[in-house]
Enzyme design. Structure first.
Site, short mmCIF file in Angstrom:
data_model
loop_
_atom_site.label_atom_id
_atom_site.label_comp_id
_atom_site.label_asym_id
_atom_site.label_seq_id
_atom_site.Cartn_x
_atom_site.Cartn_y
_atom_site.Cartn_z
N SER A 32 -6.50 -5.58 5.97
CA SER A 32 -5.12 -5.51 5.49
C SER A 32 -4.06 -6.39 6.14
CB SER A 32 -4.74 -4.14 5.15
OG SER A 32 -4.53 -3.38 6.48
N ASP A 319 4.92 0.61 5.20
CA ASP A 319 4.47 1.74 4.93
C ASP A 319 3.87 2.56 6.17
OD1 ASP A 319 1.97 0.94 5.21
OD2 ASP A 319 1.34 0.65 3.34
N HIS A 322 1.31 -0.43 7.87
CA HIS A 322 1.70 -1.55 8.05
C HIS A 322 3.02 -2.02 8.12
CE1 HIS A 322 -1.83 -0.92 5.19
NE2 HIS A 322 -2.17 -2.01 5.69
#
Length: 344
Positions: A32, A319, A322
């Site tokens: 990610s 978040d 991240h």
């Protein structure tokens, strides 16, 4: 790019474009940290193609990037004068002509370990390599052997993954931890990393950057589990792994003739930002912007939360797992100034 001073960003771009030096494309593998939206087309819960993700992206579009805006590889691409974003390989809005300037095969939730990708039903690293081979063939059909080979040999290859192997796999499930000690599991992952880099080399890659682990014990999600302080044990494992990865990089530079393989130190810059957020223009380093900032990511980070902050780039993290766009920008700047400059 709310929160990133335009003058600073402009100076950074001007500096890097002066040393562009013939990098025609950036080709990305990983998780990610570098996935621009491949998971949108996967049957997985590891998605972020909905608001408020992308609230600071072009047109405020949630693209599948796990951020309020762009990710580090987007900034690297723009800084090198290529394009402002790197598209996802599975995105049907792009074709091989677009991908000639850069493409990402990355998938949020994946790792070096195939079990890691299976947990979240995402693209394993071996499949990312298969997609790359498919992409190579499309390049040859579109541009011819000579031109395709030139682009692929001069491209910058970026590899960024490993955190999920520990956080979502080794420390979360009684699978690998029953078979391997932490040190043995590090070595297991490094064998996979060695094989992957070697496979890329055999397929024509010559400029390769491989990122180490971040201070994963300081991610807001992990801090929430540990009375809101960093988990030192996780950070120590990351540092030990990174030392071994640097040794592997040195060995592969000797073994693979003509390769330029560099280690990208993500740990140091991110740890510095987290511990000293005000020094980098942030206000909050211990929790994230989205929702409560303690444990939400993916579908738990959604537009219905009344607690999401108004200005994401005041926060180190978007978040609970991240970084914010501003952090991604700083990490990209650091990566180019400290490691990628050797290619340019």
């Amino acid at each position: 790019m709310k929160g990133i001073p335009l003058l600073l960003f402009g100076c950074f771009l001007a500096q890097l474009r002066m040393i562009h030096a013939g990098v025609p494309s950036i080709i990305v593998f990983g998780d990610s940290s570098v996935d621009p939206g491949n998971n949108n087309y996967m049957p997985t819960i590891a998605k972020s193609n909905f608001q408020p993700y992308g609230c600071d992206f072009y047109g405020k579009l949630p693209t599948g990037r796990f951020s309020n805006g762009r990710i580090a590889t987007d900034f690297i691409s723009e800084a090198l004068g290529i394009r402002p974003i790197i598209p996802a390989y599975l995105d049907p809005h792009y074709d091989v002509v677009d991908f000639a300037k850069g493409v990402s095969f990355a998938s949020a939730g994946t790792g070096y370990d195939n079990i890691t990708s299976a947990i979240m039903s995402v693209i394993p690293l071996w499949k990312q390599l298969e997609y790359f081979k498919e992409y190579q063939n499309k390049m040859i059909i579109q541009f011819g052997v000579a031109e395709a080979t030139k682009v692929l040999s001069e491209a910058l290859y970026v590899i960024s993954l490993g955190t999920n192997d520990f956080i979502e796999n080794y420390y979360a499930l009684p699978l690998r931890s029953l078979v391997y000690s932490v040190e043995e599991y590090q070595n297991f992952l490094l064998v996979t990393a060695r094989n992957f880099v070697t496979d890329l080399y055999n397929l024509g890659a010559r400029k390769i950057s491989i990122a180490g682990l971040p201070p994963m014990g300081c991610l807001p999600l992990e801090r929430t589990k540990h009375y809101f302080v960093c988990i030192d044990r996780y950070n120590r494992v990351a540092r030990e792994y990174n030392v071994k990865l640097q040794q592997l990089v040195a060995q592969l530079n000797q073994d693979l003739g003509g390769v330029k393989l560099v280690y990208s130190d993500i740990y140091s810059i991110l740890f510095d930002i987290i511990m000293n957020p005000q020094s980098f223009g942030f206000e909050v380093g211990e929790k994230a912007c989205c929702a409560t900032g303690r444990y939400e990511m993916s579908y738990l980070c959604n537009k219905f939360s009344p607690f999401t902050c108004d200005i994401a780039n005041k926060y180190v993290f978007w978040d609970s797992f991240h970084p914010s766009e501003k952090t991604n920008f700083i990490v990209a700047q650091h990566a180019i100034n400290t490691t990628l400059a050797g290619f340019l």
